[in-house]
Design a protein around this motif. Sequence first.
Motif, short mmCIF file in Angstrom:
data_model
loop_
_atom_site.label_atom_id
_atom_site.label_comp_id
_atom_site.label_asym_id
_atom_site.label_seq_id
_atom_site.Cartn_x
_atom_site.Cartn_y
_atom_site.Cartn_z
N THR A 64 -11.50 29.67 2.55
CA THR A 64 -10.50 30.55 1.95
C THR A 64 -11.02 31.95 1.70
O THR A 64 -10.26 32.93 1.83
N GLU A 117 -15.66 23.13 0.95
CA GLU A 117 -14.97 23.51 2.18
C GLU A 117 -13.83 24.47 1.89
O GLU A 117 -13.56 25.39 2.68
N PHE A 118 -13.13 24.27 0.77
CA PHE A 118 -12.05 25.18 0.41
C PHE A 118 -12.58 26.61 0.24
O PHE A 118 -12.00 27.56 0.78
N VAL A 152 -9.16 22.05 -6.69
CA VAL A 152 -8.84 21.19 -5.55
C VAL A 152 -9.67 19.93 -5.73
O VAL A 152 -10.54 19.88 -6.60
N TRP A 192 -4.29 22.58 0.13
CA TRP A 192 -5.45 21.71 -0.03
C TRP A 192 -5.20 20.62 -1.07
O TRP A 192 -6.13 19.89 -1.44
N ASP A 229 -13.57 18.40 -1.85
CA ASP A 229 -13.12 19.43 -0.91
C ASP A 229 -13.46 20.85 -1.35
O ASP A 229 -13.22 21.80 -0.59
N GLU A 241 -2.76 28.61 -0.42
CA GLU A 241 -3.93 27.92 0.12
C GLU A 241 -4.32 26.74 -0.78
O GLU A 241 -4.61 25.64 -0.29
#
Length: 490
Positions: A366, A361-362, A354, A424, A358, A420
């Motif tokens: 997740t 945070e991913f 990603v 993202w 990010d 997911e």
Amino acid sequence: MSRTDEFLDAATKVLGPRGLMTDAETMSPWLTDWRGRFTGQALALASPASTAQVAALVKLCRSHGIAIVPQGGNSGMSGGATPDKSGTAIILSLRQMNSIRRFDSDAGEITCDAGVILQTLHETAEAQHLRFPLTLGGKGSATIGGLISTNAGGTQVLRHGSMRAQVMGLEAVMADGSVFDALIPLKKDNRGFDLKQLLIGSEGTLGIVTAATLRLIPALADRAVLWAGLDSIRDARKLLLHAQRFAGDALEGFEVIPHDSLRAVLAQSAQARPPLAAKHEWHALIELAADASSVDALPALSQSLLESAFEAGLVEDATLAASDTQAEAFWTLRDEIGPAERGLGPAVQHDISVPVADMAEFVTATVPKVEAAFPGTRAIAFGHLGDGNVHFHVRAPSDEEPRNWEHGKGKAISRFVHDEVTAWGGSISAEHGIGQLKRDELARLGDPVHLQILRQVKRALDPDGLLNPGKLIPADDGRAHALAPGARTQ
């Protein structure tokens, strides 16, 4: 004589009796990918010794409608070098093409055949006080052609880029048997599309890479390896930004390792030792590198980075490797995560990316989502935080039968993870290719315009669909099958 026998007889004349093997015992090791997920059959195993032989064989295959599955070290992660079960294709092994064609140490360039092993390339460069700035765990078996065909990454991408950034020139045999020769490296060339970049990462579906000119850089004069204990992957992201600002181009690698993965490695090896005394939820492995021009400044730079990270409250604890032996021990802890995870039982592995900004945070979002959606599983993420690529593994509950779980719940988990990743704005394949493992998912999740361009390029360069059928390119109807060999598209 049947048409198949005619082909085999003609191919033997092109390659010689040792260049074409049809007995099952000889072919058997090359019919299954190294993970054991895919097993196929083949009409023959072809081992050409030169680009001229590859070109002649490809022309012969085209005239007989025989599909070709190019194969390097057979160490790919996505089944991209394994034939299907029909037994109508040949495996084209490039392992016999393993010569260094040219080495210009002054220019920092090396031209080699596609079958050269990565470790051999490293050793050749090091003998001339240079290095090839891409490495990975399978360096003892991975070939240059395979690395180019999958645009391989590794632990040095943060500073030096993936395989695509290392290729200065390329030679490939196209689907009609013609030879695309762009081996001479030009820093500036505006004669149209950069066709070598089109072939890099195409997994042998557009052409068969036979040689490459690669860039070399000055040898590593010294390195500093740091291990930091952290409270969260968010803190790892903050530490990464700090290291990038503080160390600049000296920052060669930045890997993140969760406590669960480190514990698995330590449990597997009696010789392994934890770098830090206390438990930390996350760990960062950082490498700074210097060539001869900057080696004198490296000790102070690494010490200052460590001290400034403490002062900024970015780490809970940290240590600097006191020797190269200890530095290697730190990296071994990282490299052994995969084997240690396999020892814990069945799991589905995802090679995803990603946007770098990010990733923390991913992972934070997740991991609990996966574990909640599939009770009893354990999700972990580790790897190359600096380039936005982590290996996202989901382990099965302890009472599951491996094969049934992998083909049942495992597939559902992969779909969930890929959904997911797509949400993202990421990629379901960061460095291991699509192969046949992810082709259905690419068809399901890929941007329609992107997929259509892939198909159009494939049709233009391989209209008969003979190059590595069933890999990478989803069919027009959204199903991930290939054209039948010899069936020209309309």
